[in-house]
Write a protein that holds these residues in place. Structure first.
Motif, short mmCIF file in Angstrom:
data_model
loop_
_atom_site.label_atom_id
_atom_site.label_comp_id
_atom_site.label_asym_id
_atom_site.label_seq_id
_atom_site.Cartn_x
_atom_site.Cartn_y
_atom_site.Cartn_z
N GLN A 184 41.53 32.81 45.11
CA GLN A 184 40.46 33.81 45.05
C GLN A 184 40.86 34.96 44.13
OE1 GLN A 184 39.89 34.67 49.19
NE2 GLN A 184 38.26 33.17 49.40
N MET A 185 42.13 35.34 44.18
CA MET A 185 42.61 36.40 43.29
C MET A 185 42.53 35.96 41.83
SD MET A 185 45.96 37.86 45.21
CE MET A 185 45.80 39.03 46.53
N LEU A 186 42.92 34.72 41.56
CA LEU A 186 42.86 34.22 40.18
C LEU A 186 41.41 34.22 39.68
CD1 LEU A 186 45.38 31.23 40.32
CD2 LEU A 186 45.78 33.57 39.50
N ARG A 187 40.50 33.87 40.53
CA ARG A 187 39.08 33.87 40.19
C ARG A 187 38.59 35.28 39.91
NH1 ARG A 187 34.21 34.87 42.62
NH2 ARG A 187 35.25 35.55 44.49
N ALA A 188 39.20 36.26 40.57
CA ALA A 188 38.74 37.64 40.46
C ALA A 188 39.28 38.37 39.22
CB ALA A 188 39.14 38.42 41.72
#
Length: 131
Positions: A123-127
């Motif tokens: 989710q962090m990478l997506r953000a």
């Protein structure tokens, strides 16, 4: 209603997490939830940062693949590389989460807990906000 994917009955938390995470990666962050590099204002560093950010989608895809294959060694390697790279490119929260994932695998914690940590990392990478 149609379906894009399915999971057989006797659902495993791991399978659900991998499936949901793969769908999350298809949606870019909105301005409220984006992660921005602490190096964003360094004009001379921007070309390198831009390449690093562009590569994060592939990193996320590799994590999803390794999760689906239960490839602990690959996940450890990716998390270790991501921990160092994210620090160098100004993403301390990604560094910390990658370290938590790596530590959890090394301590042989419950696989479901590691899956949750990896999903949070994805989710962090997506953000991460593109530049």
């Amino acid at each position: 209603a149609g379906a894009n994917a399915y999971i057989q009955k006797l659902l495993a938390v791991h399978q659900l997490s991998v499936l949901l995470t793969s769908f999350l990666l298809d949606h870019p962050c909105n301005e409220v939830e984006c992660l921005v590099s602490t190096m964003i204002d360094d004009v001379s560093f921007r070309p390198l940062l831009k390449n690093y950010i562009a590569n994060l989608h592939d990193v996320a895809a590799n994590i999803i693949s390794a999760m689906a294959n239960h490839d602990k060694n690959m996940l450890l390697s990716i998390c270790h590389q991501l921990r160092g790279g994210a620090a160098s490119y100004g993403f301390p929260s990604i560094t910390e989460q990658a370290e938590r994932c790596e530590r959890s695998w090394k301590l042989s914690e419950d696989e479901n807990q590691v899956t949750v940590l990896l999903s949070q990392l994805l989710q962090m990478l997506r953000a991460v906000k593109s530049i």
